[in-house]
Design a protein around this motif. Structure first.
Motif, short mmCIF file in Angstrom:
data_model
loop_
_atom_site.label_atom_id
_atom_site.label_comp_id
_atom_site.label_asym_id
_atom_site.label_seq_id
_atom_site.Cartn_x
_atom_site.Cartn_y
_atom_site.Cartn_z
N THR A 196 41.12 29.91 53.12
CA THR A 196 40.70 29.64 51.74
C THR A 196 40.86 30.91 50.94
O THR A 196 40.48 31.99 51.41
CB THR A 196 39.20 29.24 51.72
N THR A 197 41.41 30.79 49.75
CA THR A 197 41.61 31.95 48.89
C THR A 197 41.15 31.60 47.47
O THR A 197 41.38 30.49 47.00
CB THR A 197 43.10 32.35 48.84
N LEU A 198 40.51 32.55 46.83
CA LEU A 198 40.14 32.42 45.43
C LEU A 198 40.74 33.61 44.71
O LEU A 198 40.62 34.74 45.18
CB LEU A 198 38.61 32.43 45.31
N GLN A 199 41.42 33.36 43.59
CA GLN A 199 42.06 34.45 42.87
C GLN A 199 41.62 34.44 41.41
O GLN A 199 41.51 33.38 40.80
CB GLN A 199 43.58 34.34 42.92
N LEU A 200 41.41 35.63 40.89
CA LEU A 200 41.13 35.80 39.48
C LEU A 200 42.41 36.33 38.83
O LEU A 200 42.88 37.41 39.17
CB LEU A 200 39.98 36.79 39.27
N GLY A 246 45.01 48.00 50.77
CA GLY A 246 46.19 48.65 50.21
C GLY A 246 46.95 47.80 49.22
O GLY A 246 48.08 48.10 48.87
N MET A 247 46.30 46.73 48.76
CA MET A 247 47.06 45.78 47.96
C MET A 247 47.16 46.16 46.49
O MET A 247 46.21 46.62 45.90
CB MET A 247 46.40 44.40 48.04
N LYS A 248 48.35 45.95 45.95
CA LYS A 248 48.55 46.00 44.50
C LYS A 248 49.46 44.82 44.23
O LYS A 248 50.38 44.58 44.99
CB LYS A 248 49.29 47.26 44.08
N SER A 249 49.25 44.11 43.17
CA SER A 249 50.05 42.91 43.03
C SER A 249 50.26 42.54 41.58
O SER A 249 49.43 42.81 40.73
CB SER A 249 49.34 41.78 43.77
N SER A 250 51.40 41.93 41.32
CA SER A 250 51.64 41.28 40.04
C SER A 250 52.05 39.86 40.36
O SER A 250 52.62 39.60 41.41
CB SER A 250 52.76 41.95 39.28
N ILE A 251 51.80 38.98 39.45
CA ILE A 251 52.16 37.59 39.70
C ILE A 251 52.67 36.99 38.40
O ILE A 251 52.16 37.31 37.33
CB ILE A 251 50.94 36.82 40.24
N ALA A 252 53.70 36.18 38.48
CA ALA A 252 54.16 35.46 37.31
C ALA A 252 54.07 33.98 37.63
O ALA A 252 54.45 33.55 38.71
CB ALA A 252 55.60 35.83 36.97
N ILE A 253 53.56 33.22 36.70
CA ILE A 253 53.47 31.78 36.90
C ILE A 253 54.30 31.11 35.82
O ILE A 253 54.17 31.43 34.64
CB ILE A 253 52.01 31.31 36.80
N SER A 254 55.18 30.21 36.23
CA SER A 254 55.96 29.48 35.24
C SER A 254 56.00 28.02 35.64
O SER A 254 55.88 27.69 36.81
CB SER A 254 57.37 30.06 35.16
N LEU A 300 41.89 44.36 42.72
CA LEU A 300 43.16 45.05 42.83
C LEU A 300 43.32 46.08 41.72
O LEU A 300 42.90 45.86 40.59
CB LEU A 300 44.30 44.03 42.76
N PRO A 301 43.96 47.20 42.06
CA PRO A 301 44.20 48.20 41.03
C PRO A 301 45.28 47.72 40.06
O PRO A 301 46.01 46.77 40.36
CB PRO A 301 44.70 49.41 41.84
N LYS A 302 45.38 48.37 38.93
CA LYS A 302 46.47 48.05 38.00
C LYS A 302 47.78 48.34 38.70
O LYS A 302 47.92 49.34 39.38
CB LYS A 302 46.38 48.93 36.76
N THR A 315 43.87 40.10 39.40
CA THR A 315 42.95 41.23 39.28
C THR A 315 41.92 41.25 40.41
O THR A 315 41.36 42.29 40.71
CB THR A 315 42.24 41.24 37.92
N ALA A 316 41.67 40.10 41.03
CA ALA A 316 40.78 40.08 42.19
C ALA A 316 41.17 38.91 43.08
O ALA A 316 41.56 37.85 42.60
CB ALA A 316 39.33 39.94 41.75
N THR A 317 41.07 39.14 44.37
CA THR A 317 41.36 38.09 45.35
C THR A 317 40.29 38.15 46.42
O THR A 317 39.90 39.24 46.85
CB THR A 317 42.74 38.33 46.02
N VAL A 318 39.84 36.98 46.83
CA VAL A 318 38.92 36.92 47.96
C VAL A 318 39.45 35.85 48.90
O VAL A 318 39.88 34.78 48.46
CB VAL A 318 37.46 36.65 47.50
N SER A 319 39.50 36.15 50.20
CA SER A 319 40.12 35.21 51.14
C SER A 319 39.60 35.46 52.54
O SER A 319 39.26 36.59 52.91
CB SER A 319 41.64 35.39 51.13
N ASN A 320 39.57 34.38 53.35
CA ASN A 320 39.21 34.55 54.75
C ASN A 320 40.45 34.55 55.64
O ASN A 320 40.35 34.42 56.84
CB ASN A 320 38.21 33.46 55.19
#
Length: 150
Positions: free
Chosen positions: A103-107, A24-32, A139-141, A9-14
């Protein structure tokens, strides 16, 4: 506990590539998780005409919530900074590549709707890892690639 579908839902990165793309980003992620306790991450990026898929594999290190990913081009060091397992997770990633470390931080959230309180918590963590709000993308839905997550 951590496995299953998460939305970024949110990403911050350098990372310079991210900063060019972020508007322009839209993203889905699956973690397993694999049986060995490793972390397999499937990312799906809806692009204009297709869905771009990536898979990343991180091996568990000795510490809880800490994973290492290595490919030919880069090393990634992934830490789960904070999570309640059921609703949200905040993930910190350090990437060492030949071009530039980043460095990246993701929500990550289970639902696509993110609460203002959670976003505020995320914003407060950003400076602790040296990132600033001009590097943030909320990020948008994204409903464009549901079939790609299987």
């Amino acid at each position: 506990q951590f496995a299953g579908m998460w939305h970024v839902t949110a990403t911050v990165s350098n990372c310079s590539v991210f900063l060019k793309m972020k508007d322009g980003m839209k993203s889905s992620i699956a973690i397993s998780f694999t049986l060995e306790g490793d972390l397999a991450m499937k990312l799906v990026w809806p692009l204009l005409d297709r869905c771009q898929k990536f898979e990343l594999l991180f091996q568990r290190s000795g510490q809880a919530g800490h994973y290492m990913g290595t490919s030919a081009l880069e090393k990634r060091d992934l830490r789960v900074m904070e999570t309640d397992y059921s609703c949200y997770a905040i993930v910190h990633e350090l990437q060492q590549s030949r071009q530039e470390p980043s460095t990246t931080l993701q929500l990550l959230t289970r639902e696509q709707n993110v609460s203002p309180q959670l976003l505020q918590k995320f914003r407060e963590l950003m400076p602790t890892v040296g990132l600033t709000k001009d590097m943030l993308a909320v990020l948008p839905k994204s409903g464009e690639c549901p079939e790609g997550m299987g």
